[in-house]
Design an enzyme around this catalytic site. Structure first.
Site, PDB file in Angstrom:
ATOM      1  N   ASP A  34      -2.503 -23.876  -0.787  1.00  0.00           N
ATOM      2  CA  ASP A  34      -1.722 -23.108  -1.754  1.00  0.00           C
ATOM      3  C   ASP A  34      -2.571 -21.963  -2.281  1.00  0.00           C
ATOM      4  O   ASP A  34      -3.781 -22.087  -2.443  1.00  0.00           O
ATOM      5  CB  ASP A  34      -1.224 -23.981  -2.910  1.00  0.00           C
ATOM      6  CG  ASP A  34      -0.197 -23.258  -3.763  1.00  0.00           C
ATOM      7  OD1 ASP A  34       0.850 -22.832  -3.218  1.00  0.00           O
ATOM      8  OD2 ASP A  34      -0.432 -23.074  -4.975  1.00  0.00           O
ATOM      9  N   GLU A  36      -2.746 -18.951  -5.381  1.00  0.00           N
ATOM     10  CA  GLU A  36      -2.247 -18.269  -6.585  1.00  0.00           C
ATOM     11  C   GLU A  36      -2.642 -16.815  -6.468  1.00  0.00           C
ATOM     12  O   GLU A  36      -3.705 -16.484  -5.919  1.00  0.00           O
ATOM     13  CB  GLU A  36      -2.805 -18.899  -7.866  1.00  0.00           C
ATOM     14  CG  GLU A  36      -2.458 -20.360  -8.043  1.00  0.00           C
ATOM     15  CD  GLU A  36      -0.983 -20.692  -7.925  1.00  0.00           C
ATOM     16  OE1 GLU A  36      -0.135 -19.851  -8.315  1.00  0.00           O
ATOM     17  OE2 GLU A  36      -0.665 -21.787  -7.421  1.00  0.00           O
ATOM     18  N   TYR A 143       5.282 -16.659   2.517  1.00  0.00           N
ATOM     19  CA  TYR A 143       4.329 -16.269   1.475  1.00  0.00           C
ATOM     20  C   TYR A 143       2.863 -16.561   1.845  1.00  0.00           C
ATOM     21  O   TYR A 143       2.103 -15.642   2.136  1.00  0.00           O
ATOM     22  CB  TYR A 143       4.712 -16.943   0.141  1.00  0.00           C
ATOM     23  CG  TYR A 143       4.061 -16.264  -1.025  1.00  0.00           C
ATOM     24  CD1 TYR A 143       4.612 -15.126  -1.594  1.00  0.00           C
ATOM     25  CD2 TYR A 143       2.846 -16.728  -1.519  1.00  0.00           C
ATOM     26  CE1 TYR A 143       3.968 -14.466  -2.623  1.00  0.00           C
ATOM     27  CE2 TYR A 143       2.202 -16.077  -2.541  1.00  0.00           C
ATOM     28  CZ  TYR A 143       2.772 -14.950  -3.085  1.00  0.00           C
ATOM     29  OH  TYR A 143       2.114 -14.294  -4.093  1.00  0.00           O
ATOM     30  N   HIS A 201       1.538 -24.312 -10.481  1.00  0.00           N
ATOM     31  CA  HIS A 201       0.995 -22.950 -10.434  1.00  0.00           C
ATOM     32  C   HIS A 201      -0.507 -22.881 -10.684  1.00  0.00           C
ATOM     33  O   HIS A 201      -1.034 -21.813 -11.003  1.00  0.00           O
ATOM     34  CB  HIS A 201       1.763 -21.999 -11.367  1.00  0.00           C
ATOM     35  CG  HIS A 201       3.240 -22.010 -11.112  1.00  0.00           C
ATOM     36  ND1 HIS A 201       3.780 -21.666  -9.888  1.00  0.00           N
ATOM     37  CD2 HIS A 201       4.269 -22.357 -11.903  1.00  0.00           C
ATOM     38  CE1 HIS A 201       5.096 -21.796  -9.953  1.00  0.00           C
ATOM     39  NE2 HIS A 201       5.421 -22.218 -11.163  1.00  0.00           N
ATOM     40  N   ASP A 206      -0.641 -27.528  -7.185  1.00  0.00           N
ATOM     41  CA  ASP A 206       0.446 -27.376  -6.213  1.00  0.00           C
ATOM     42  C   ASP A 206       0.121 -28.074  -4.895  1.00  0.00           C
ATOM     43  O   ASP A 206       1.015 -28.627  -4.236  1.00  0.00           O
ATOM     44  CB  ASP A 206       0.759 -25.893  -5.977  1.00  0.00           C
ATOM     45  CG  ASP A 206       1.500 -25.264  -7.161  1.00  0.00           C
ATOM     46  OD1 ASP A 206       2.063 -26.005  -7.992  1.00  0.00           O
ATOM     47  OD2 ASP A 206       1.496 -24.020  -7.248  1.00  0.00           O
TER      48      ASP A 206
HETATM   49  N1  DCM Z   1       4.694 -15.773  -8.148  1.00  0.00           N
HETATM   50  C1  DCM Z   1       5.239 -14.785  -8.954  1.00  0.00           C
HETATM   51  N2  DCM Z   1       6.439 -14.996  -9.571  1.00  0.00           N
HETATM   52  C2  DCM Z   1       7.097 -16.144  -9.403  1.00  0.00           C
HETATM   53  C3  DCM Z   1       6.574 -17.164  -8.588  1.00  0.00           C
HETATM   54  C4  DCM Z   1       5.359 -16.948  -7.970  1.00  0.00           C
HETATM   55  O1  DCM Z   1       4.628 -13.741  -9.102  1.00  0.00           O
HETATM   56  N3  DCM Z   1       8.278 -16.315 -10.019  1.00  0.00           N
HETATM   57  C5  DCM Z   1       3.418 -15.531  -7.490  1.00  0.00           C
HETATM   58  C6  DCM Z   1       2.244 -15.846  -8.408  1.00  0.00           C
HETATM   59  C7  DCM Z   1       1.769 -17.184  -7.918  1.00  0.00           C
HETATM   60  C8  DCM Z   1       2.104 -17.122  -6.448  1.00  0.00           C
HETATM   61  O2  DCM Z   1       3.304 -16.374  -6.369  1.00  0.00           O
HETATM   62  O3  DCM Z   1       0.383 -17.349  -8.120  1.00  0.00           O
HETATM   63  C9  DCM Z   1       2.230 -18.451  -5.775  1.00  0.00           C
HETATM   64  O4  DCM Z   1       3.284 -19.207  -6.358  1.00  0.00           O
HETATM   65  P1  DCM Z   1       3.154 -20.760  -6.604  1.00  0.00           P
HETATM   66  O5  DCM Z   1       2.391 -20.976  -7.879  1.00  0.00           O
HETATM   67  O6  DCM Z   1       4.536 -21.277  -6.690  1.00  0.00           O
HETATM   68  O7  DCM Z   1       2.346 -21.340  -5.511  1.00  0.00           O
HETATM   69 MG    MG Z   2       0.821 -22.411  -6.449  1.00  0.00          MG
HETATM   70 MG    MG Z   3       2.586 -21.871  -3.662  1.00  0.00          MG
END
Ligand code: DCM
Ligand code: MG
Ligand code: MG
Length: 240
Positions: A34, A36, A143, A201, A206
């Site tokens: 995963d 971020e 992604y 997140h 995750d």
């Molecule tokens: N992200 C975002 N807006 C969202 C969901 C995700 O900008 N509504 C971006 C920031 C997160 C990344 O995608 O760090 C990865 O998502 P996740 O935390 O679900 O793995």
């Molecule tokens: Mg994440």
């Molecule tokens: Mg993710």
């Protein structure tokens, strides 16, 4: 013919969806991933945190022990790597809000950008795992895999070319393994185990959530991976 362990060539078989699949194979290690980041694909995001957990197929196929809430405990034997990275660009307000990260915070903690050292750490981590490897990410095709490809290309590196890629969002949808709340990571966890996952997140949180979901459906998902995993080399970068 079934490719044995160690035979990881692409065969160019076309599946019903876009993209190329690997020859059917018996992946030995599943590497749950995963990222971020600073935002969504139109924002041309940069990685701010990366987490990989490597779990051998034998551990994934054992009936998991449950924690006090009834969710599966992660296998006792696994390797994990989590790195924070200065993304060298600001987070969108939404990304900052959900991740709890900021460029300033990463800078104040002395984090460097995603450099050769990160690529080498990841390569060394992967080199220690029994191959063939299958990378697993939730929404990975749309992604995590393309973005990791973009970031590794920036520093002139690649994942091991024979690696498989499994997107659990894609697989769970096609296998109709979702709950009432849909196929998001949190909704799948909630549907299976009746509570919110911890650490949403954060990259490690995750990944732990993803592994718990995978453990609950491991035989089906591993069978899916053997038949339908795509080749890393066929994942297009998110942007260049
Ligand atoms: N992200 C975002 N807006 C969202 C969901 C995700 O900008 N509504 C971006 C920031 C997160 C990344 O995608 O760090 C990865 O998502 P996740 O935390 O679900 O793995
Ligand atoms: Mg994440
Ligand atoms: Mg993710």
């Amino acid at each position: 013919p079934q490719a044995g362990p160690g035979r990881v060539g692409t065969c160019g078989t076309r599946g019903p969806g876009p993209g190329t699949m690997l020859a059917p194979q018996h992946f030995q290690t599943f590497v749950f991933l995963d990222l971020e980041t600073t935002g969504l694909p139109p924002d041309r995001p940069r990685i701010a945190e990366l987490c990989v957990f490597a779990v051998h197929r034998n551990s994934l196929l054992q009936r998991p022990l449950l924690d006090t809430t009834g969710a599966p405990r992660l296998p006792r034997i696994l390797d994990q790597l989590t790195l924070c990275v200065d993304p060298l660009q600001p987070f969108t307000p939404k990304a900052a809000n959900i991740t709890g990260l900021s460029q300033q915070g990463l800078e104040e903690n002395g984090k460097r950008g995603l450099d050769q050292a990160v690529a080498q750490a990841l390569a060394g981590f992967l080199a220690r795992q029994a191959s063939p490897l299958c990378l697993v990410a939730h929404n990975g095709f749309a992604y995590d895999f393309p973005l990791l490809r973009t970031e590794l290309a920036r520093v002139g590196t690649e994942m091991p070319p024979g690696s498989g890629c499994l997107d659990t969002l894609h697989a769970m949808k096609e296998l109709r393994l979702g709950g009432q709340g849909g196929y998001g990571l949190g909704a799948l966890f909630q549907g299976l185990f009746g509570r919110e996952p911890n650490g949403a997140h954060s990259a490690e949180g995750d990944v732990r959530t993803l592994i718990a979901i995978f453990l609950a459906r491991a035989p089906q998902l591993m069978d899916w991976a053997a038949r339908r995993a795509r080749a890393w080399g066929d994942v297009p970068p998110m942007y260049l």
